[in-house]
Design a protein around this motif. Structure first.
Motif, PDB file in Angstrom:
ATOM      1  N   LEU A  57       1.795   1.712  -3.380  1.00 40.96           N
ATOM      2  CA  LEU A  57       0.510   2.161  -4.278  1.00 40.96           C
ATOM      3  C   LEU A  57       0.323   3.560  -3.843  1.00 40.96           C
ATOM      4  O   LEU A  57       0.260   4.665  -4.982  1.00 40.96           O
ATOM      5  CB  LEU A  57      -0.641   1.753  -3.587  1.00 40.96           C
ATOM      6  CG  LEU A  57      -1.855   2.071  -4.076  1.00 40.96           C
ATOM      7  CD1 LEU A  57      -2.019   2.097  -5.721  1.00 40.96           C
ATOM      8  CD2 LEU A  57      -3.064   1.281  -3.635  1.00 40.96           C
ATOM      9  N   ARG A  58       0.721   4.246  -2.647  1.00 40.58           N
ATOM     10  CA  ARG A  58       0.489   5.934  -2.496  1.00 40.58           C
ATOM     11  C   ARG A  58       1.693   6.396  -3.160  1.00 40.58           C
ATOM     12  O   ARG A  58       1.279   7.667  -3.637  1.00 40.58           O
ATOM     13  CB  ARG A  58       0.881   5.951  -1.120  1.00 40.58           C
ATOM     14  CG  ARG A  58      -0.550   5.334   0.105  1.00 40.58           C
ATOM     15  CD  ARG A  58      -0.300   6.079   1.338  1.00 40.58           C
ATOM     16  NE  ARG A  58       0.898   5.553   2.082  1.00 40.58           N
ATOM     17  CZ  ARG A  58       0.601   4.273   2.626  1.00 40.58           C
ATOM     18  NH1 ARG A  58      -0.722   3.630   2.862  1.00 40.58           N
ATOM     19  NH2 ARG A  58       1.519   3.934   3.493  1.00 40.58           N
ATOM     20  N   GLN A  62       0.969  -1.253  -0.054  1.00 38.94           N
ATOM     21  CA  GLN A  62       0.001  -0.034  -0.046  1.00 38.94           C
ATOM     22  C   GLN A  62       0.808   1.170   0.075  1.00 38.94           C
ATOM     23  O   GLN A  62       0.416   2.278  -0.615  1.00 38.94           O
ATOM     24  CB  GLN A  62      -0.891  -0.037   1.215  1.00 38.94           C
ATOM     25  CG  GLN A  62      -2.187  -0.782   1.056  1.00 38.94           C
ATOM     26  CD  GLN A  62      -3.301  -0.552   0.068  1.00 38.94           C
ATOM     27  OE1 GLN A  62      -3.464   0.634   0.114  1.00 38.94           O
ATOM     28  NE2 GLN A  62      -3.551  -1.327  -0.902  1.00 38.94           N
ATOM     29  N   GLY A 107      -8.342   1.054  -0.617  1.00 41.71           N
ATOM     30  CA  GLY A 107      -7.246   0.717   0.030  1.00 41.71           C
ATOM     31  C   GLY A 107      -7.116   0.823   1.564  1.00 41.71           C
ATOM     32  O   GLY A 107      -8.142   0.909   2.335  1.00 41.71           O
ATOM     33  N   ASP A 108      -6.054   0.979   2.060  1.00 38.64           N
ATOM     34  CA  ASP A 108      -5.811   1.005   3.350  1.00 38.64           C
ATOM     35  C   ASP A 108      -6.152   2.508   3.926  1.00 38.64           C
ATOM     36  O   ASP A 108      -6.396   3.292   3.006  1.00 38.64           O
ATOM     37  CB  ASP A 108      -4.773   0.662   4.270  1.00 38.64           C
ATOM     38  CG  ASP A 108      -3.395   1.649   3.715  1.00 38.64           C
ATOM     39  OD1 ASP A 108      -3.641   2.426   3.067  1.00 38.64           O
ATOM     40  OD2 ASP A 108      -2.388   0.870   3.952  1.00 38.64           O
ATOM     41  N   THR A 150      -4.078   5.182   2.497  1.00 46.13           N
ATOM     42  CA  THR A 150      -4.147   5.365   0.862  1.00 46.13           C
ATOM     43  C   THR A 150      -5.529   6.069   0.625  1.00 46.13           C
ATOM     44  O   THR A 150      -5.257   6.899  -0.147  1.00 46.13           O
ATOM     45  CB  THR A 150      -4.274   4.087   0.223  1.00 46.13           C
ATOM     46  OG1 THR A 150      -2.890   3.400   0.545  1.00 46.13           O
ATOM     47  CG2 THR A 150      -4.295   4.045  -1.180  1.00 46.13           C
ATOM     48  N   HIS A 169      -8.492  -0.040  -6.332  1.00 48.02           N
ATOM     49  CA  HIS A 169      -7.466  -0.358  -5.523  1.00 48.02           C
ATOM     50  C   HIS A 169      -7.053   0.898  -4.472  1.00 48.02           C
ATOM     51  O   HIS A 169      -7.070   0.516  -3.338  1.00 48.02           O
ATOM     52  CB  HIS A 169      -6.180  -0.751  -6.132  1.00 48.02           C
ATOM     53  CG  HIS A 169      -6.312  -1.806  -7.152  1.00 48.02           C
ATOM     54  ND1 HIS A 169      -6.810  -3.227  -6.846  1.00 48.02           N
ATOM     55  CD2 HIS A 169      -6.152  -1.990  -8.624  1.00 48.02           C
ATOM     56  CE1 HIS A 169      -6.921  -3.864  -7.754  1.00 48.02           C
ATOM     57  NE2 HIS A 169      -6.496  -3.365  -8.740  1.00 48.02           N
ATOM     58  N   ALA A 170      -7.124   1.741  -5.033  1.00 44.92           N
ATOM     59  CA  ALA A 170      -6.923   3.002  -4.052  1.00 44.92           C
ATOM     60  C   ALA A 170      -8.004   3.607  -3.279  1.00 44.92           C
ATOM     61  O   ALA A 170      -8.153   3.729  -2.189  1.00 44.92           O
ATOM     62  CB  ALA A 170      -6.263   4.395  -5.036  1.00 44.92           C
TER      63      ALA A 170
END
Length: 232
Positions: free
Chosen positions: A65-66, A62, A123-124, A127, A119-120
Motif C-alpha cells: 500500500l505504501r 501495508q 493503516g498501520d 503507512t 485504507h491509508a
C-alpha cells in the motif's frame, strides 16, 4: 564493467522488474475490487510470481500500500514542479495545480482513491506517517501559492488552513462521489464553480464595488422570478 558487476546489475534489473510487475498486478486488481478485499495470493498470481515473492519485495500488504501511495504522489509532485516552472503568476499556478490534481485523481482513480480513502488514513503507523509526509509536502505548495495571492489581493486575512481544507475537501468529496461510479459528471465545470466560490469577491480584484452592485441586482432578479413562480 566486470562480469560480477554485470551479473549484479542484471539481478537488480530483474528484482525491479518483478517489483513493478507486482505493483501493476495490484493496480489491475484494484480496478476490479477494493484494496481491503484484495488478496496477496491473487496479486501474486496476476503478476506471475509466488506469493512469498510479494512479501519479499513489500514485507506485507501495508508495505505494498505504501509503495502505491508513493507512486501516486510521485506523479503529483512531478507535475507540480513543472507547473511551478511554467507559471510565475501565483493565481495561474494555483489554478493549474488544482486542475492537475483533479485530473490525476480521475485518470488513476482506483489507485488515487487510496490517498483519499480510509485504507491509508487508518493503516498501520508507517503507512499513516508516509501519507502524512506526502500530504504535508504537496498541500504546502498549494498553501504557498495561496499566501502569495493573499499578499497581493486580499484586504482581510483568510487563514491558510481554511483555504486548504475547503479546496481539498471539495475536490476529494467530488472525486469520491463521482469517479468510477458511472455517474455523469463534468470535472472542468465543477472546478470552475469551486474556483468562483473560493475566489470571486475574495481573491479577485475584478470583484469591485460596481461588480458587487451588479451582482446584488442579479440576485434580486432571481429572487423576483422565484417569488413569481411561487405566487403563480
Amino acid at each position: 564493467m566486470s562480469a560480477t558487476q554485470i551479473e549484479k546489475r542484471s539481478q537488480s534489473q530483474r528484482r525491479e522488474a518483478t517489483r513493478q510487475a507486482i505493483l501493476e498486478a495490484c493496480k489491475a486488481i484494484m480496478s476490479e475490487e477494493d484494496f481491503a478485499n484484495s488478496k496477496t495470493s491473487t496479486i501474486a498470481k496476476r503478476a506471475g510470481v509466488a506469493e512469498g515473492t510479494v512479501f519479499l519485495h513489500f514485507e506485507n500488504k501495508q508495505g505494498l500500500l505504501r509503495a502505491l501511495i508513493d507512486e501516486v504522489f510521485a506523479t503529483i509532485h512531478t507535475n507540480i514542479e513543472m507547473i511551478q516552472q511554467a507559471h510565475s503568476c501565483p493565481k495561474r499556478r494555483l489554478r493549474a495545480m488544482a486542475e492537475d490534481y483533479i485530473q490525476q485523481l480521475e485518470a488513476q482513480w482506483p489507485l488515487a482513491r487510496l490517498v483519499v480513502g480510509n485504507h491509508a488514513r487508518y493503516g498501520d503507523e508507517q503507512t499513516q506517517q508516509a501519507l502524512h509526509r506526502h500530504n504535508r509536502r504537496y498541500t504546502q505548495l498549494f498553501v504557498d501559492a495561496f499566501e502569495d495571492i493573499s499578499q497581493e489581493e486580499i484586504d482581510g486575512h483568510i487563514p491558510s488552513p481554511v483555504f486548504r481544507d475547503a479546496l481539498f475537501g471539495a475536490i476529494e468529496h467530488f472525486a469520491i462521489a463521482n469517479f468510477n461510479t458511472g455517474k455523469a459528471h463534468d470535472s472542468a465545470q465543477f472546478l470552475e464553480q469551486l474556483w468562483q466560490l473560493l475566489f470571486r469577491g475574495v481573491l479577485s480584484r475584478e470583484h469591485s464595488t460596481n461588480n458587487q452592485s451588479s451582482d446584488l441586482d442579479h440576485i434580486d432578479q432571481k429572487l423576483d422570478r422565484l417569488l413569481n413562480k411561487l405566487d403563480a
